[in-house]
Design an enzyme around this catalytic site. Structure first.
Site, mmCIF file in Angstrom:
data_model
loop_
_atom_site.group_PDB
_atom_site.id
_atom_site.type_symbol
_atom_site.label_atom_id
_atom_site.label_comp_id
_atom_site.label_asym_id
_atom_site.label_seq_id
_atom_site.Cartn_x
_atom_site.Cartn_y
_atom_site.Cartn_z
ATOM 1 N N ARG A 52 0.845 -1.188 0.000
ATOM 2 C CA ARG A 52 0.000 0.000 0.000
ATOM 3 C C ARG A 52 0.884 1.244 0.000
ATOM 4 N NH1 ARG A 52 -1.947 0.608 4.405
ATOM 5 N NH2 ARG A 52 -1.374 -1.287 5.502
ATOM 6 N N ASN A 106 6.349 -8.648 2.000
ATOM 7 C CA ASN A 106 4.903 -8.398 1.957
ATOM 8 C C ASN A 106 4.233 -9.259 0.885
ATOM 9 O OD1 ASN A 106 2.527 -7.070 2.877
ATOM 10 N ND2 ASN A 106 2.579 -5.714 1.089
ATOM 11 N N SER A 107 4.812 -10.404 0.563
ATOM 12 C CA SER A 107 4.152 -11.294 -0.393
ATOM 13 C C SER A 107 2.878 -11.841 0.258
ATOM 14 C CB SER A 107 5.095 -12.424 -0.801
ATOM 15 O OG SER A 107 5.580 -13.121 0.325
ATOM 16 N N ARG A 108 1.918 -12.217 -0.577
ATOM 17 C CA ARG A 108 0.573 -12.514 -0.069
ATOM 18 C C ARG A 108 -0.006 -13.787 -0.660
ATOM 19 N NH1 ARG A 108 -1.664 -8.598 3.713
ATOM 20 N NH2 ARG A 108 -0.025 -7.031 3.803
ATOM 21 N N CYS A 148 0.724 -7.466 11.708
ATOM 22 C CA CYS A 148 0.982 -7.598 13.149
ATOM 23 C C CYS A 148 0.208 -8.756 13.773
ATOM 24 C CB CYS A 148 0.675 -6.293 13.862
ATOM 25 S SG CYS A 148 1.852 -4.999 13.436
ATOM 26 N N LYS A 202 -3.081 -10.384 12.731
ATOM 27 C CA LYS A 202 -4.532 -10.628 12.691
ATOM 28 C C LYS A 202 -4.849 -11.996 12.094
ATOM 29 C CE LYS A 202 -5.461 -6.935 10.344
ATOM 30 N NZ LYS A 202 -4.094 -6.413 10.357
ATOM 31 N N THR A 203 -4.318 -12.256 10.891
ATOM 32 C CA THR A 203 -4.649 -13.511 10.219
ATOM 33 C C THR A 203 -4.210 -14.699 11.063
ATOM 34 O OG1 THR A 203 -4.512 -12.423 8.076
ATOM 35 C CG2 THR A 203 -4.363 -14.820 8.070
ATOM 36 N N ASN A 204 -3.028 -14.581 11.676
ATOM 37 C CA ASN A 204 -2.536 -15.679 12.517
ATOM 38 C C ASN A 204 -3.424 -15.907 13.730
ATOM 39 O OD1 ASN A 204 0.262 -17.035 11.850
ATOM 40 N ND2 ASN A 204 0.258 -14.977 10.995
ATOM 41 N N LYS A 232 -9.631 -2.396 1.786
ATOM 42 C CA LYS A 232 -9.321 -1.271 2.686
ATOM 43 C C LYS A 232 -10.048 0.001 2.244
ATOM 44 C CE LYS A 232 -6.066 -3.767 4.798
ATOM 45 N NZ LYS A 232 -6.143 -4.320 6.139
ATOM 46 N N HIS A 267 -10.631 -2.356 11.661
ATOM 47 C CA HIS A 267 -9.546 -3.190 11.125
ATOM 48 C C HIS A 267 -9.311 -4.351 12.099
ATOM 49 C CE1 HIS A 267 -5.115 -3.149 9.527
ATOM 50 N NE2 HIS A 267 -5.856 -4.004 8.865
ATOM 51 N N ASP A 282 -9.511 -9.744 8.980
ATOM 52 C CA ASP A 282 -8.947 -8.422 8.668
ATOM 53 C C ASP A 282 -9.896 -7.251 8.934
ATOM 54 O OD1 ASP A 282 -6.679 -6.943 7.635
ATOM 55 O OD2 ASP A 282 -7.869 -6.537 5.855
ATOM 56 N N TYR A 306 -1.321 -3.598 -6.867
ATOM 57 C CA TYR A 306 -1.169 -4.322 -5.594
ATOM 58 C C TYR A 306 -2.478 -4.351 -4.783
ATOM 59 C CZ TYR A 306 -0.217 -5.336 -0.777
ATOM 60 O OH TYR A 306 -0.311 -5.879 0.479
ATOM 61 N N PHE A 317 1.849 -17.106 18.362
ATOM 62 C CA PHE A 317 1.116 -18.037 17.488
ATOM 63 C C PHE A 317 0.121 -18.874 18.307
ATOM 64 C CE2 PHE A 317 5.132 -16.916 15.370
ATOM 65 C CZ PHE A 317 4.607 -16.360 14.220
ATOM 66 N N GLY A 318 0.144 -20.216 18.176
ATOM 67 C CA GLY A 318 -0.833 -21.064 18.874
ATOM 68 C C GLY A 318 -0.828 -20.860 20.385
ATOM 69 N N SER A 365 -1.475 -3.611 10.119
ATOM 70 C CA SER A 365 -1.121 -4.541 9.046
ATOM 71 C C SER A 365 0.171 -5.280 9.386
ATOM 72 C CB SER A 365 -0.952 -3.784 7.731
ATOM 73 O OG SER A 365 -2.197 -3.272 7.339
HETATM 74 P P1 GDP Z 1 -1.920 -9.333 9.656
HETATM 75 O O1 GDP Z 1 -1.420 -8.576 8.461
HETATM 76 O O2 GDP Z 1 -2.265 -8.427 10.805
HETATM 77 O O3 GDP Z 1 -3.007 -10.289 9.322
HETATM 78 O O4 GDP Z 1 -0.682 -10.200 10.222
HETATM 79 P P2 GDP Z 1 -0.309 -11.754 10.017
HETATM 80 O O5 GDP Z 1 -1.126 -12.648 10.892
HETATM 81 O O6 GDP Z 1 -0.300 -12.061 8.577
HETATM 82 O O7 GDP Z 1 1.173 -11.759 10.582
HETATM 83 C C1 GDP Z 1 2.156 -10.867 10.108
HETATM 84 C C2 GDP Z 1 3.507 -11.341 10.518
HETATM 85 O O8 GDP Z 1 3.592 -11.412 11.952
HETATM 86 C C3 GDP Z 1 3.825 -12.739 10.000
HETATM 87 O O9 GDP Z 1 5.148 -12.768 9.556
HETATM 88 C C4 GDP Z 1 3.650 -13.621 11.217
HETATM 89 O O10 GDP Z 1 4.477 -14.733 11.165
HETATM 90 C C5 GDP Z 1 4.001 -12.691 12.381
HETATM 91 N N1 GDP Z 1 3.245 -13.057 13.597
HETATM 92 C C6 GDP Z 1 1.901 -13.240 13.686
HETATM 93 N N2 GDP Z 1 1.547 -13.616 14.942
HETATM 94 C C7 GDP Z 1 2.684 -13.651 15.666
HETATM 95 C C8 GDP Z 1 2.971 -13.967 17.042
HETATM 96 O O11 GDP Z 1 2.101 -14.293 17.850
HETATM 97 N N3 GDP Z 1 4.278 -13.882 17.427
HETATM 98 C C9 GDP Z 1 5.278 -13.513 16.551
HETATM 99 N N4 GDP Z 1 6.516 -13.460 17.010
HETATM 100 N N5 GDP Z 1 5.037 -13.229 15.246
HETATM 101 C C10 GDP Z 1 3.765 -13.289 14.811
HETATM 102 P P1 PGA Z 2 -3.036 -5.995 5.531
HETATM 103 O O1 PGA Z 2 -3.958 -5.559 4.348
HETATM 104 O O2 PGA Z 2 -1.672 -5.450 5.231
HETATM 105 O O3 PGA Z 2 -3.652 -5.372 6.765
HETATM 106 O O4 PGA Z 2 -3.072 -7.492 5.603
HETATM 107 C C1 PGA Z 2 -3.677 -5.777 3.024
HETATM 108 C C2 PGA Z 2 -3.205 -4.546 2.319
HETATM 109 O O5 PGA Z 2 -3.910 -3.541 2.346
HETATM 110 O O6 PGA Z 2 -2.132 -4.578 1.728
HETATM 111 MN MN MN Z 3 -3.921 -10.382 7.462
#
Ligand code: GDP
Ligand code: PGA
Ligand code: MN
Length: 623
Positions: free
Chosen positions: A94, A402-404, A288, A290-292, A244, A264, A311, A235, A530-531, A286
């Protein structure tokens, strides 16, 4: 060539492209027809194509994209119906510097947004879009954010000259003929016009490139007339305009005017060992987590997690005064690096079902994809995202940071059935979180709702590769909405306060601040993440149930060392105490940063929040 619903027969999309903007257009929606006609006259495409959303159409489009070199078909044995795309190296994230909120008055965009006089911006855009689709097909994509049968469905139509955008929008949103029919049924419903061009017209006979885009990029929103213009980028966040641009920036303005919230946030469902269901939403900037977190595989005994969204969350107070959450999207657009079989097996299983588009990942020699963190073992040879040979000795990452991956949400095995319900789910807890090496504890419960809004309003995080610019710089990111608020930041915070003030106070969710990214003195993560974050979620729910212990600190309640379940984890209560420690010296610096941040709001900061800041300072002084 076309059946009665306007569908192109497989392999015959080319023929159907001869259709003009309104000539034989598959709708009678007058405003839509007029807009499509006007855009076609301005942008001068070679053909206009109305997207139906059918499987056959998608096959034809992706075949064409493979032929054009935009998509690489992956090995159908391992990644069925899946493709990799490689962007121009200058079009990978972005572009916040080039993102504008063009409200009539500058003060309505607020200090967090770029602003330009709307009339001046319109003139600029007219110039940019004039002839911008020459030599290309103009695709018209009717879409709805949220459920088609929602009480008040939120329609949009994206016009784009990128077939990659069409194929991606098909994954991320509900699109096509069904949406068009519903718009017509609802008295030719209002839709957000969202115009996108890669800004790379083709001269007669000029060969195309695999990823057309323009050096000059503009992502522009007109909040008063709810329209979106995106120029120069292909992108995701810049080009998939339902995401967004609509579901956050424009929707936040709709939400302000209509009395709801566009946030968000992810949404997850937790089931306790006593089989009680809880819904938690969480706002992190972004990249940080969320998806995880949304797809978390719990490591803690007896607890179950299901996902509803990863998201974007739309929140409304329900008829019984409870806060209800829905996910307006239909797919995942997740950060690939760090998503792996050990960290996020649920995402990996969803991806493995196919039907996905990967952007800027690396290719394996057997026609699969790879990125850093996907597997513990690093392949001996890859083609990196730039198309170069890559080995583990290479000193650049194989996949762009930032690959997706772009994958349909219903491929997630752990998708909660409530995802399909337009009424959404009642939220018990809201988490705000960011990426901070120091200062911010693993988890802190806000003393009360307004203290929680204070936490959200002062949320901070180190910048990531999700947006162009420097990485690792701490910035304030209120409710993780800094790049996504469609109006003045102070008014946005005021809206949170006034809207919730009218709700049933006993039913307001509890608010927590989390930080999975705190470091220890030796530089490692203070918490495994993570988990294992399920252990923090367990503490959150047990706080709601009045079961878990906490220590009161000036910023709120943090867990006692032994109130976090560490069973099966190589950690001690002392490690937890270190991860949740509130260091007065660090907080002195932090509060000075918050002072500076709040000063930037000028008169638009709600008094309730400056009062909360004073209260936190008093608590530190008294401690
Ligand atoms: P989103 O863009 O907010 O959905 O973030 P993602 O879930 O895709 O995570 C972004 C990055 O943060 C990835 O590289 C993950 O591996 C990392 N990440 C996510 N959750 C954790 C966590 O609990 N601990 C750590 N150390 N890294 C995390
Ligand atoms: P994200 O959103 O970075 O919060 O996952 C996707 C984007 O807008 O590139
Ligand atoms: Mn995400």
């Amino acid at each position: 060539v076309l059946d009665e619903s306007g569908n192109a027969a497989p392999g015959q999309l080319q023929d159907s492209k001869i259709r003009g903007a309104s000539d034989g257009a598959p709708t009678t929606h007058p405003a839509l027809l007029a807009w499509v006609q006007q855009v076609a006259e301005l942008t001068q495409p070679a053909a206009v194509y109305w997207v139906t959303g059918s499987d056959d159409e998608n096959t034809v489009l992706t075949d064409e994209l493979v032929e054009a070199g935009t998509l690489t078909r992956l090995n159908p044995e391992t990644f069925p119906n899946s493709f990799a795309a490689f962007s121009d190296p200058k079009d990978v994230a972005r572009v916040e510097e080039q993102t504008f909120i063009c409200s009539e008055k500058k003060e309505d965009a607020g200090f967090t947004n770029n602003w330009m006089d709307p009339a001046q911006m319109r003139t600029k855009l007219d110039g940019l879009f004039a002839g911008s689709m020459r030599g290309r097909t103009m695709y018209v994509i009717p879409f709805v954010m949220g459920h088609l049968d929602a009480e008040d469905p939120k329609f949009g139509v994206e016009i784009t000259d990128s077939a990659y955008v069409v194929a991606s929008m098909r994954i991320m949103a509900r699109i096509g003929t069904d949406v068009l029919r519903k718009m017509e049924e609802l008295d030719n419903a209002f839709f957000v016009p969202a115009l996108h061009s890669v800004g790379a017209p083709l001269a007669e006979g000029e060969a195309d490139v695999a990823w057309p885009c323009n050096e000059e990029k503009w992502i522009v929103h007109f909040p008063e007339d709810r329209s979106i213009f995106s120029y120069g980028s292909g992108y995701g966040g810049n080009a998939l305009l339902g995401k967004k641009c609509y579901a956050l920036r424009i929707a936040s303005v709709m939400a302000r005017d209509e009395g709801w919230l566009a946030e968000h946030m992810l949404i997850l469902k937790l089931t306790s060992p006593e089989k009680k269901d809880y819904y938690v939403s969480a706002a992190f900037p972004s990249a940080c987590g969320k998806t995880n977190l949304a797809l978390l595989d719990p490591t803690v005994e007896g607890w179950k997690v299901e996902t509803l969204g990863d998201d974007i969350t739309w929140l409304r107070f329900g008829h019984d005064g409870e806060l209800r959450a829905t996910n307006p999207e239909a797919g995942l657009f997740g950060v690939a690096p760090g998503t792996g079989w050990s960290t996020n097996p649920n995402a990996m299983r969803a991806i493995a079902k196919g039907n996905s588009i990967f952007t800027n990942v690396a290719l394996t020699d057997d026609g699969g994809v790879w990125w850093e963190g996907m597997t513990d073992e690093v392949p001996a040879h890859l083609t990196d995202w730039l198309g170069n040979e890559w080995t583990p000795d290479s000193d650049t990452p194989a996949a762009h940071p930032n690959s997706r991956f772009c994958t349909p949400i219903d491929q997630i095995d752990m998708l909660a059935e409530e995802y399909h319900s337009p009424e959404g789910v009642p939220v018990s807890a809201i988490l705000f979180g960011g990426r901070r090496k120091t200062t911010v504890p693993l988890v802190t419960q806000a003393r009360d709702w307004t203290s929680g809004i204070f936490m959200g309003s002062t949320l901070s995080s180190e910048t990531t590769a999700a947006a162009a610019g420097a990485v690792g710089v701490v910035r304030r990111d209120p409710m993780a909405m800094l790049p996504f608020m469609g109006y003045d930041a102070g008014d946005y915070l005021k809206h949170w306060i006034t809207l919730s003030g009218k709700a049933d106070q006993d039913k307001l969710p509890a608010i927590f601040l989390v930080n999975w990214f705190r470091r220890t003195a030796d530089g490692g993560f203070a918490w495994p993440g993570f988990g294992e974050n399920s252990r923090v979620l367990k503490w959150v729910i047990e706080r709601l149930e009045g079961k878990a212990d906490a220590v009161e600190t000036p910023i709120g309640f943090v867990p006692t060392g032994d109130s976090i379940d560490l069973a099966g984890l190589d950690m001690t209560p002392a490690d937890v105490e270190a991860a949740v420690h509130v260091d007065p010296a660090e907080w002195e610096t932090e509060l000075a940063g918050i002072d500076e941040w709040y000063a930037r709001f000028g008169g638009s900061l709600p008094e309730e929040l400056s009062a909360k800041l004073a209260e936190v300072k008093d608590r530190f002084a008294a401690a």
